[in-house]
Design a protein around this motif. Structure first.
Motif, PDB file in Angstrom:
ATOM      1  N   ILE A 138     -32.925   9.041 -16.009  1.00 55.92           N
ATOM      2  CA  ILE A 138     -34.220   8.410 -15.723  1.00 55.92           C
ATOM      3  C   ILE A 138     -35.185   9.447 -15.167  1.00 55.92           C
ATOM      4  O   ILE A 138     -36.353   9.493 -15.569  1.00 55.92           O
ATOM      5  N   ASP A 139     -34.704  10.293 -14.283  1.00 58.00           N
ATOM      6  CA  ASP A 139     -35.562  11.313 -13.676  1.00 58.00           C
ATOM      7  C   ASP A 139     -35.908  12.433 -14.658  1.00 58.00           C
ATOM      8  O   ASP A 139     -37.066  12.832 -14.760  1.00 58.00           O
ATOM      9  N   GLY A 140     -34.914  12.894 -15.425  1.00 52.14           N
ATOM     10  CA  GLY A 140     -35.122  14.048 -16.307  1.00 52.14           C
ATOM     11  C   GLY A 140     -35.691  13.708 -17.670  1.00 52.14           C
ATOM     12  O   GLY A 140     -36.341  14.545 -18.300  1.00 52.14           O
ATOM     13  N   GLN A 141     -35.441  12.507 -18.142  1.00 50.70           N
ATOM     14  CA  GLN A 141     -35.900  12.088 -19.470  1.00 50.70           C
ATOM     15  C   GLN A 141     -36.685  10.783 -19.334  1.00 50.70           C
ATOM     16  O   GLN A 141     -36.495   9.839 -20.100  1.00 50.70           O
ATOM     17  N   HIS A 142     -37.550  10.748 -18.355  1.00 53.70           N
ATOM     18  CA  HIS A 142     -38.243   9.518 -17.980  1.00 53.70           C
ATOM     19  C   HIS A 142     -38.990   8.879 -19.153  1.00 53.70           C
ATOM     20  O   HIS A 142     -38.906   7.664 -19.360  1.00 53.70           O
ATOM     21  N   ASP A 143     -39.684   9.680 -19.929  1.00 50.83           N
ATOM     22  CA  ASP A 143     -40.452   9.142 -21.054  1.00 50.83           C
ATOM     23  C   ASP A 143     -39.538   8.463 -22.074  1.00 50.83           C
ATOM     24  O   ASP A 143     -39.855   7.384 -22.568  1.00 50.83           O
ATOM     25  N   ILE A 144     -38.413   9.089 -22.371  1.00 50.48           N
ATOM     26  CA  ILE A 144     -37.472   8.505 -23.333  1.00 50.48           C
ATOM     27  C   ILE A 144     -36.891   7.205 -22.773  1.00 50.48           C
ATOM     28  O   ILE A 144     -36.799   6.200 -23.481  1.00 50.48           O
ATOM     29  N   ALA A 145     -36.507   7.235 -21.497  1.00 50.94           N
ATOM     30  CA  ALA A 145     -35.948   6.030 -20.867  1.00 50.94           C
ATOM     31  C   ALA A 145     -36.972   4.895 -20.884  1.00 50.94           C
ATOM     32  O   ALA A 145     -36.634   3.738 -21.163  1.00 50.94           O
ATOM     33  N   LYS A 146     -38.217   5.217 -20.623  1.00 53.62           N
ATOM     34  CA  LYS A 146     -39.269   4.204 -20.598  1.00 53.62           C
ATOM     35  C   LYS A 146     -39.551   3.658 -21.997  1.00 53.62           C
ATOM     36  O   LYS A 146     -39.694   2.446 -22.185  1.00 53.62           O
ATOM     37  N   ARG A 147     -39.581   4.538 -23.004  1.00 55.69           N
ATOM     38  CA  ARG A 147     -39.785   4.078 -24.376  1.00 55.69           C
ATOM     39  C   ARG A 147     -38.617   3.213 -24.841  1.00 55.69           C
ATOM     40  O   ARG A 147     -38.811   2.211 -25.531  1.00 55.69           O
ATOM     41  N   PHE A 148     -37.390   3.604 -24.442  1.00 56.88           N
ATOM     42  CA  PHE A 148     -36.236   2.786 -24.781  1.00 56.88           C
ATOM     43  C   PHE A 148     -36.373   1.401 -24.159  1.00 56.88           C
ATOM     44  O   PHE A 148     -36.163   0.387 -24.835  1.00 56.88           O
ATOM     45  N   MET A 149     -36.729   1.350 -22.889  1.00 55.77           N
ATOM     46  CA  MET A 149     -36.823   0.065 -22.198  1.00 55.77           C
ATOM     47  C   MET A 149     -37.910  -0.804 -22.811  1.00 55.77           C
ATOM     48  O   MET A 149     -37.732  -2.013 -22.956  1.00 55.77           O
ATOM     49  N   ARG A 150     -39.011  -0.199 -23.195  1.00 59.95           N
ATOM     50  CA  ARG A 150     -40.086  -0.945 -23.861  1.00 59.95           C
ATOM     51  C   ARG A 150     -39.562  -1.547 -25.176  1.00 59.95           C
ATOM     52  O   ARG A 150     -39.763  -2.730 -25.454  1.00 59.95           O
ATOM     53  N   ALA A 151     -38.855  -0.741 -25.958  1.00 62.65           N
ATOM     54  CA  ALA A 151     -38.302  -1.226 -27.224  1.00 62.65           C
ATOM     55  C   ALA A 151     -37.241  -2.302 -26.983  1.00 62.65           C
ATOM     56  O   ALA A 151     -37.181  -3.303 -27.707  1.00 62.65           O
ATOM     57  N   PHE A 152     -36.424  -2.118 -25.958  1.00 63.27           N
ATOM     58  CA  PHE A 152     -35.401  -3.097 -25.615  1.00 63.27           C
ATOM     59  C   PHE A 152     -36.045  -4.440 -25.274  1.00 63.27           C
ATOM     60  O   PHE A 152     -35.618  -5.493 -25.748  1.00 63.27           O
ATOM     61  N   LEU A 153     -37.094  -4.404 -24.466  1.00 61.19           N
ATOM     62  CA  LEU A 153     -37.798  -5.631 -24.084  1.00 61.19           C
ATOM     63  C   LEU A 153     -38.466  -6.288 -25.296  1.00 61.19           C
ATOM     64  O   LEU A 153     -38.467  -7.516 -25.416  1.00 61.19           O
ATOM     65  N   GLU A 154     -39.016  -5.488 -26.191  1.00 63.49           N
ATOM     66  CA  GLU A 154     -39.595  -6.051 -27.411  1.00 63.49           C
ATOM     67  C   GLU A 154     -38.509  -6.685 -28.274  1.00 63.49           C
ATOM     68  O   GLU A 154     -38.735  -7.726 -28.904  1.00 63.49           O
ATOM     69  N   GLY A 155     -37.317  -6.090 -28.291  1.00 64.98           N
ATOM     70  CA  GLY A 155     -36.198  -6.675 -29.005  1.00 64.98           C
ATOM     71  C   GLY A 155     -35.780  -8.015 -28.398  1.00 64.98           C
ATOM     72  O   GLY A 155     -35.471  -8.965 -29.113  1.00 64.98           O
ATOM     73  N   MET A 156     -35.783  -8.082 -27.070  1.00 66.92           N
ATOM     74  CA  MET A 156     -35.466  -9.345 -26.387  1.00 66.92           C
ATOM     75  C   MET A 156     -36.484 -10.420 -26.754  1.00 66.92           C
ATOM     76  O   MET A 156     -36.130 -11.566 -26.993  1.00 66.92           O
ATOM     77  N   LYS A 157     -37.740 -10.009 -26.809  1.00 68.31           N
ATOM     78  CA  LYS A 157     -38.802 -10.954 -27.176  1.00 68.31           C
ATOM     79  C   LYS A 157     -38.557 -11.489 -28.583  1.00 68.31           C
ATOM     80  O   LYS A 157     -38.638 -12.696 -28.827  1.00 68.31           O
ATOM     81  N   THR A 158     -38.254 -10.588 -29.510  1.00 69.41           N
ATOM     82  CA  THR A 158     -37.972 -11.004 -30.884  1.00 69.41           C
ATOM     83  C   THR A 158     -36.783 -11.959 -30.905  1.00 69.41           C
ATOM     84  O   THR A 158     -36.810 -12.990 -31.579  1.00 69.41           O
ATOM     85  N   TYR A 159     -35.758 -11.621 -30.152  1.00 66.50           N
ATOM     86  CA  TYR A 159     -34.573 -12.479 -30.080  1.00 66.50           C
ATOM     87  C   TYR A 159     -34.952 -13.883 -29.624  1.00 66.50           C
ATOM     88  O   TYR A 159     -34.536 -14.873 -30.211  1.00 66.50           O
ATOM     89  N   LEU A 160     -35.749 -13.970 -28.587  1.00 58.84           N
ATOM     90  CA  LEU A 160     -36.109 -15.268 -28.010  1.00 58.84           C
ATOM     91  C   LEU A 160     -37.106 -16.055 -28.856  1.00 58.84           C
ATOM     92  O   LEU A 160     -37.094 -17.282 -28.846  1.00 58.84           O
ATOM     93  N   GLU A 161     -37.971 -15.362 -29.592  1.00 54.39           N
ATOM     94  CA  GLU A 161     -39.038 -16.054 -30.314  1.00 54.39           C
ATOM     95  C   GLU A 161     -38.784 -16.227 -31.808  1.00 54.39           C
ATOM     96  O   GLU A 161     -39.484 -16.989 -32.466  1.00 54.39           O
ATOM     97  N   ASP A 162     -37.802 -15.531 -32.359  1.00 53.30           N
ATOM     98  CA  ASP A 162     -37.522 -15.640 -33.793  1.00 53.30           C
ATOM     99  C   ASP A 162     -36.065 -16.038 -33.989  1.00 53.30           C
ATOM    100  O   ASP A 162     -35.194 -15.207 -34.280  1.00 53.30           O
ATOM    101  N   GLU A 163     -35.811 -17.325 -33.841  1.00 53.43           N
ATOM    102  CA  GLU A 163     -34.440 -17.840 -33.900  1.00 53.43           C
ATOM    103  C   GLU A 163     -33.761 -17.520 -35.229  1.00 53.43           C
ATOM    104  O   GLU A 163     -32.611 -17.091 -35.252  1.00 53.43           O
ATOM    105  N   GLU A 164     -34.438 -17.719 -36.327  1.00 56.88           N
ATOM    106  CA  GLU A 164     -33.824 -17.500 -37.641  1.00 56.88           C
ATOM    107  C   GLU A 164     -33.356 -16.057 -37.805  1.00 56.88           C
ATOM    108  O   GLU A 164     -32.216 -15.796 -38.218  1.00 56.88           O
TER     109      GLU A 164
END
Length: 184
Positions: free
Chosen positions: A76-102
């Motif tokens: 997190i400290d050394g690769q902060h940008d990558i960790a943050k981009r991953f978390m953003r993508a992870f959260l967007e994936g969660m959103k897709t999971y919750l909003e697109d049942e099919e």
């Protein structure tokens, strides 16, 4: 759970590692194991095959952590940008999971190699209902895990906050990203 039933996991039961949730149901069917801690969607499959649920861990009255995203603090400290981009993508994936049942049911069915679509739909509905939209690991969940590790030196006195880092979620929240994720 075994301790709640006054069973000693070291002496009263034999624990067999089967490595994959689907293998647990198959182990029951083949008589290799007598019981298993099964999560969705495999628990629904087991019920439909006639197995009895002994205990629902969601009713234990304690927070418990499943499906966590983990990394080292130095990443997190050394690769902060990558960790943050991953978390953003992870959260967007969660959103897709919750909003697109099919879409989500199709993905679960593919990766769980499940044939019964109704079981997957039931599993999806159960998980979606209980899923945190913003996955902030509850401190009480870490406490529950530490309680179960009592034989490890330091587990009883460990500070559960030591194992959680909200830095990236806090940044995404401050930037307004979390508010843009969900319509409600």
């Amino acid at each position: 759970m075994l301790k709640m039933w006054n069973l000693d996991p070291a002496t009263d039961v034999t624990i067999v590692q089967l490595n994959e949730m689907g293998l647990l149901v198959q182990g029951l069917v083949n008589g290799v194991i007598d019981a298993a801690p099964i999560s969705i969607p495999s628990n629904i499959r087991a019920k439909n095959l006639g197995y009895t649920e002994l205990f629902d861990m969601t009713k234990i009255g304690k927070a418990y952590i499943t499906g966590s995203v983990v990394t080292r603090k130095r990443f997190i400290d050394g690769q902060h940008d990558i960790a943050k981009r991953f978390m953003r993508a992870f959260l967007e994936g969660m959103k897709t999971y919750l909003e697109d049942e099919e879409f989500s049911v199709n993905v679960i069915q593919k990766w769980a190699r499940a044939k019964n679509r109704d079981e997957i739909k039931e599993a999806y509905a159960l998980q979606a209902k209980n899923m945190l939209r913003i996955p902030r690991t509850p401190i009480d969940g870490v406490k529950t895990i530490l309680e179960g590790m009592e034989k490890l030196p330091g587990a009883k006195t460990a500070d559960p906050r030591r194992f959680i880092d909200y830095t990236i979620l806090d940044e995404l929240d401050k930037e307004g990203f979390l508010k843009t994720l969900y319509k409600n």
